[in-house]
Write an enzyme that holds these catalytic residues in place. Structure first.
Site, PDB file in Angstrom:
ATOM      1  N   LYS A 170      61.775  42.597  60.166  1.00  0.00           N
ATOM      2  CA  LYS A 170      61.777  43.907  60.837  1.00  0.00           C
ATOM      3  C   LYS A 170      60.854  44.843  60.068  1.00  0.00           C
ATOM      4  O   LYS A 170      61.153  45.259  58.951  1.00  0.00           O
ATOM      5  CB  LYS A 170      63.171  44.532  60.874  1.00  0.00           C
ATOM      6  CG  LYS A 170      63.167  45.786  61.748  1.00  0.00           C
ATOM      7  CD  LYS A 170      64.240  46.792  61.393  1.00  0.00           C
ATOM      8  CE  LYS A 170      63.759  47.960  60.603  1.00  0.00           C
ATOM      9  NZ  LYS A 170      62.795  48.840  61.246  1.00  0.00           N
ATOM     10  N   SER A 222      63.851  52.640  50.313  1.00  0.00           N
ATOM     11  CA  SER A 222      64.504  53.678  49.510  1.00  0.00           C
ATOM     12  C   SER A 222      65.813  53.173  48.876  1.00  0.00           C
ATOM     13  O   SER A 222      66.432  52.225  49.371  1.00  0.00           O
ATOM     14  CB  SER A 222      64.803  54.891  50.385  1.00  0.00           C
ATOM     15  OG  SER A 222      65.722  54.525  51.390  1.00  0.00           O
ATOM     16  N   GLU A 243      63.985  45.778  46.430  1.00  0.00           N
ATOM     17  CA  GLU A 243      62.917  46.466  45.693  1.00  0.00           C
ATOM     18  C   GLU A 243      62.952  47.917  46.136  1.00  0.00           C
ATOM     19  O   GLU A 243      62.509  48.242  47.239  1.00  0.00           O
ATOM     20  CB  GLU A 243      61.548  45.852  46.013  1.00  0.00           C
ATOM     21  CG  GLU A 243      61.331  44.468  45.474  1.00  0.00           C
ATOM     22  CD  GLU A 243      61.270  44.407  43.963  1.00  0.00           C
ATOM     23  OE1 GLU A 243      61.234  45.467  43.291  1.00  0.00           O
ATOM     24  OE2 GLU A 243      61.280  43.280  43.436  1.00  0.00           O
ATOM     25  N   CYS A 277      55.660  52.200  45.207  1.00  0.00           N
ATOM     26  CA  CYS A 277      56.897  52.255  44.411  1.00  0.00           C
ATOM     27  C   CYS A 277      56.572  52.373  42.922  1.00  0.00           C
ATOM     28  O   CYS A 277      57.205  53.139  42.205  1.00  0.00           O
ATOM     29  CB  CYS A 277      57.801  51.077  44.711  1.00  0.00           C
ATOM     30  SG  CYS A 277      56.990  49.496  44.585  1.00  0.00           S
ATOM     31  N   GLU A 374      61.795  61.166  43.118  1.00  0.00           N
ATOM     32  CA  GLU A 374      60.625  60.323  43.404  1.00  0.00           C
ATOM     33  C   GLU A 374      59.810  60.998  44.498  1.00  0.00           C
ATOM     34  O   GLU A 374      60.170  60.966  45.674  1.00  0.00           O
ATOM     35  CB  GLU A 374      61.071  58.930  43.893  1.00  0.00           C
ATOM     36  CG  GLU A 374      59.878  58.045  44.149  1.00  0.00           C
ATOM     37  CD  GLU A 374      60.185  56.732  44.847  1.00  0.00           C
ATOM     38  OE1 GLU A 374      61.230  56.622  45.500  1.00  0.00           O
ATOM     39  OE2 GLU A 374      59.349  55.826  44.731  1.00  0.00           O
TER      40      GLU A 374
HETATM   41  P1  NDP Z   1      63.820  53.506  54.258  1.00  0.00           P
HETATM   42  O1  NDP Z   1      64.336  52.865  53.059  1.00  0.00           O
HETATM   43  O2  NDP Z   1      64.782  54.226  55.125  1.00  0.00           O
HETATM   44  O3  NDP Z   1      63.072  52.457  55.214  1.00  0.00           O
HETATM   45  C1  NDP Z   1      62.605  51.198  54.814  1.00  0.00           C
HETATM   46  C2  NDP Z   1      62.966  50.153  55.871  1.00  0.00           C
HETATM   47  O4  NDP Z   1      64.392  50.087  56.048  1.00  0.00           O
HETATM   48  C3  NDP Z   1      62.407  50.480  57.251  1.00  0.00           C
HETATM   49  O5  NDP Z   1      62.053  49.279  57.913  1.00  0.00           O
HETATM   50  C4  NDP Z   1      63.605  51.116  57.932  1.00  0.00           C
HETATM   51  O6  NDP Z   1      63.533  51.101  59.322  1.00  0.00           O
HETATM   52  C5  NDP Z   1      64.728  50.253  57.423  1.00  0.00           C
HETATM   53  N1  NDP Z   1      66.056  50.857  57.551  1.00  0.00           N
HETATM   54  C6  NDP Z   1      66.394  52.151  57.764  1.00  0.00           C
HETATM   55  N2  NDP Z   1      67.736  52.304  57.786  1.00  0.00           N
HETATM   56  C7  NDP Z   1      68.272  51.069  57.603  1.00  0.00           C
HETATM   57  C8  NDP Z   1      69.595  50.553  57.507  1.00  0.00           C
HETATM   58  N3  NDP Z   1      70.669  51.344  57.614  1.00  0.00           N
HETATM   59  N4  NDP Z   1      69.763  49.238  57.288  1.00  0.00           N
HETATM   60  C9  NDP Z   1      68.709  48.416  57.143  1.00  0.00           C
HETATM   61  N5  NDP Z   1      67.428  48.847  57.230  1.00  0.00           N
HETATM   62  C10 NDP Z   1      67.202  50.149  57.456  1.00  0.00           C
HETATM   63  O7  NDP Z   1      62.626  54.434  53.827  1.00  0.00           O
HETATM   64  P2  NDP Z   1      62.115  55.762  54.491  1.00  0.00           P
HETATM   65  O8  NDP Z   1      61.111  55.415  55.492  1.00  0.00           O
HETATM   66  O9  NDP Z   1      63.247  56.605  54.951  1.00  0.00           O
HETATM   67  O10 NDP Z   1      61.409  56.460  53.222  1.00  0.00           O
HETATM   68  C11 NDP Z   1      62.125  57.376  52.427  1.00  0.00           C
HETATM   69  C12 NDP Z   1      61.850  57.210  50.963  1.00  0.00           C
HETATM   70  O11 NDP Z   1      62.011  55.859  50.576  1.00  0.00           O
HETATM   71  C13 NDP Z   1      60.435  57.530  50.500  1.00  0.00           C
HETATM   72  O12 NDP Z   1      60.279  58.874  50.283  1.00  0.00           O
HETATM   73  C14 NDP Z   1      60.359  56.757  49.204  1.00  0.00           C
HETATM   74  O13 NDP Z   1      60.953  57.501  48.171  1.00  0.00           O
HETATM   75  C15 NDP Z   1      61.181  55.535  49.475  1.00  0.00           C
HETATM   76  N6  NDP Z   1      60.375  54.376  49.865  1.00  0.00           N
HETATM   77  C16 NDP Z   1      60.147  53.444  48.914  1.00  0.00           C
HETATM   78  C17 NDP Z   1      59.345  52.364  49.203  1.00  0.00           C
HETATM   79  C18 NDP Z   1      59.056  51.326  48.199  1.00  0.00           C
HETATM   80  O14 NDP Z   1      58.014  50.662  48.284  1.00  0.00           O
HETATM   81  N7  NDP Z   1      59.955  51.079  47.257  1.00  0.00           N
HETATM   82  C19 NDP Z   1      58.699  52.222  50.517  1.00  0.00           C
HETATM   83  C20 NDP Z   1      59.057  53.243  51.469  1.00  0.00           C
HETATM   84  C21 NDP Z   1      59.864  54.280  51.122  1.00  0.00           C
HETATM   85  P3  NDP Z   1      62.933  52.375  60.096  1.00  0.00           P
HETATM   86  O15 NDP Z   1      61.636  52.752  59.422  1.00  0.00           O
HETATM   87  O16 NDP Z   1      62.704  51.845  61.437  1.00  0.00           O
HETATM   88  O17 NDP Z   1      63.979  53.443  59.975  1.00  0.00           O
END
Ligand code: NDP
Length: 472
Positions: A170, A222, A243, A277, A374
């Site tokens: 996904k 996140s 991660e 990250c 972050e």
């Molecule tokens: P999320 O952690 O919410 O999203 C990452 C993935 O998880 C997306 O595919 C998202 O789907 C999916 N997701 C969302 N809710 C759920 C759930 N309840 N169960 C399972 N999967 C889910 O990141 P955000 O886009 O909200 O970003 C917010 C913050 O996260 C950023 O500001 C940053 O700090 C951090 N981040 C860190 C990353 C890294 O590389 N470690 C990468 C991205 C973000 P969908 O997008 O469709 O909601």
């Protein structure tokens, strides 16, 4: 360029059963195209297809799986330009960075093709032999974010396949098109059901995390979502690799070469507009060189050309989405209210697009939001220090523990200092780079488990210990 309208389930392109969602180009804020949204039945179908395909895929030889991965890499290379352009349009990064992402992901596939799972003989005498084997887990659910969409998908997918698992992916709802197109491009190289992609919002990720037919979730994103996944995964005790976020610190000692350090620090802080990250997110500089280094940092940062990633000459694109843009604008306001000094940047660009220029800020409290949270964007706080003990304490303060670096002409001293950092990776005189052979993962709340190299591959397996009584 093709923005796919279909999901990929059981070796076939499938129309979505739950409508579509609009995907924006973050450089223009205009709708790029509508992406398909899977229904919960389609998630079930993808899992069922992966379960059924697992029964054959697990029994393929290591060599067959290596060859499949190498063919996938060839296909990615053939379509490299198309994939890079899709990434620029949906993610926002400049074309040159997207091209590097595709080339890096392709090289990663080839490297993973060459990895082997060991059989360890842990005991042997005249009568008995004990071997430790590694077996695939079953169906892996991969949930990916929007920052390095293709690279992270490859990091999840390839070791899972190499170890003999099948996969349901996904992508993030903000950046689905690279994944939908990739699966069309590479799908024919694998038996039906071995890879599947279901797009949608967070509820699809939630459904996968709870699904009894999925044996492991690998997630990058996140910390908050990582915790939700961990809770949801408890039903069938799924294996997890998480991660999560980082708040990486760098400590700069007074003996560095200022020019060289400035180049490296700016590259690490603004990697992918800071949306990485393991980007450098807090910079602690010895007070003797603080002002001189800041001057060099500003000069390097201001070389960037900010704009639409498809425009020639642009080196710095938008941040990816409105949620992230609004959050970063709030951080800029907070810095202003607290009396921080912007050495460059500090204001979003006027007009359309989520454009925030490279921003360097000083005179910030070590416990202010920009240091403790972050930022995941192009705002770098610089904090002077004169006491090494104090700075190590500050480095270790946040909940995150992904990476950290020390910059000094004295490499041994730098290593001794970095060994006291509570984080999963350390770098000396550079920051945030990963390598396919080197395990990568976080301490504390930055995650669980590691990716890459043989240790990363083993996370897609369970141990089977074989006790053999010798005959005759
Ligand atoms: P999320 O952690 O919410 O999203 C990452 C993935 O998880 C997306 O595919 C998202 O789907 C999916 N997701 C969302 N809710 C759920 C759930 N309840 N169960 C399972 N999967 C889910 O990141 P955000 O886009 O909200 O970003 C917010 C913050 O996260 C950023 O500001 C940053 O700090 C951090 N981040 C860190 C990353 C890294 O590389 N470690 C990468 C991205 C973000 P969908 O997008 O469709 O909601």
């Amino acid at each position: 360029m093709k923005f796919c309208k279909t999901l990929y389930i059981n070796g076939t392109s499938v129309a979505p059963a739950n409508g579509t969602l609009d995907v924006l180009n973050p450089a223009t804020e205009k709708v790029l195209a509508s992406a398909p949204v899977a229904s919960s039945d389609q998630v079930d179908q993808a899992v069922a297809a992966a379960r059924s395909a697992f029964l054959q895929w697990r029994d393929t030889s290591d060599e067959e799986r290596s060859q499949a991965l190498l063919r996938i890499a060839d296909r990615m290379e053939t379509h490299a330009d198309e994939l890079a352009r899709i990434i620029v349009h949906e993610q926002g990064k400049p074309l040159m960075i997207a091209q590097r992402e595709v080339a890096g992901a392709t090289a990663w596939v080839r490297y993973t093709a060459g990895l082997k799972l060991p059989v360890d003989v842990v005991f042997e005498d005249d009568s008995k032999r004990i071997e430790v084997h590694r077996k695939p887990l079953g169906v892996v659910g991969s949930i990916t974010p929007w920052n390095w969409p293709l690279m992270i998908l490859i990091w999840h997918l390839m070791p899972a396949l190499k170890a003999g698992n099948t996969v349901v992916c996904k992508p993030s709802e903000y950046t689905p098109f690279h994944a939908l197109r990739l699966f069309e491009i590479i799908g024919e190289e694998l038996p039906a059901g071995v890879i599947n992609v279901v797009n949608g919002r967070g509820d699809i990720g939630q459904a996968m995390s709870e699904h009894e037919g999925i044996d492991k979730i690998v997630f990058t994103g996140s910390i908050a979502t990582g915790k939700r996944i961990m809770g949801a995964a408890a039903g069938n005790l799924k294996r997890l690799t998480l991660e999560l976020g980082g708040n990486d610190a760098a400590v700069v000692l007074p003996d560095v070469d200022l020019e060289q350090a400035a180049e490296g620090i700016i590259a690490a802080a603004y990697k992918n507009m800071g949306q990485t990250c393991a980007a450098l997110k807090r910079l602690y500089v010895h007070e003797d060189i603080h002002d001189a280094l800041c001057e060099k940092l500003v000069a390097v940062a201001q070389r960037h050309v900010v704009g639409d990633g498809m425009e020639p000459g642009v080196t710095f694109g938008p941040v990816q989405n409105s949620m992230q843009y609004t959050y970063l604008c709030g951080l800029l306001d907070d810095i202003r209210e607290q009396g921080g000094t912007f050495l460059c940047g500090g204001e979003p660009l006027p007009g359309k697009g989520y454009l925030i220029p490279p921003t360097i800020v000083t005179n910030v409290d070590p416990h202010s939001r920009i240091v403790q949270e972050e930022q995941f964007g192009p705002i770098l706080p610089v904090i002077p220090f004169n006491d090494l003990e104090e700075v190590v304490t500050l480095v270790n303060e946040p909940q995150e523990g992904l990476g950290g670096s020390v910059w000094s002409a004295d490499v041994e001293r730098a290593q001794a200092i970095s060994s006291r950092f509570e984080c999963g990776s350390t770098w000396i005189n550079f920051h945030g780079e990963v390598h396919p052979s080197a395990p990568f993962g976080g301490c504390k709340q930055s995650g669980l488990g590691v990716e890459f190299g043989q240790e990363g591959l083993m996370e897609y397996t369970s141990v089977q210990t074989r006790h053999i009584l010798k005959q005759g």
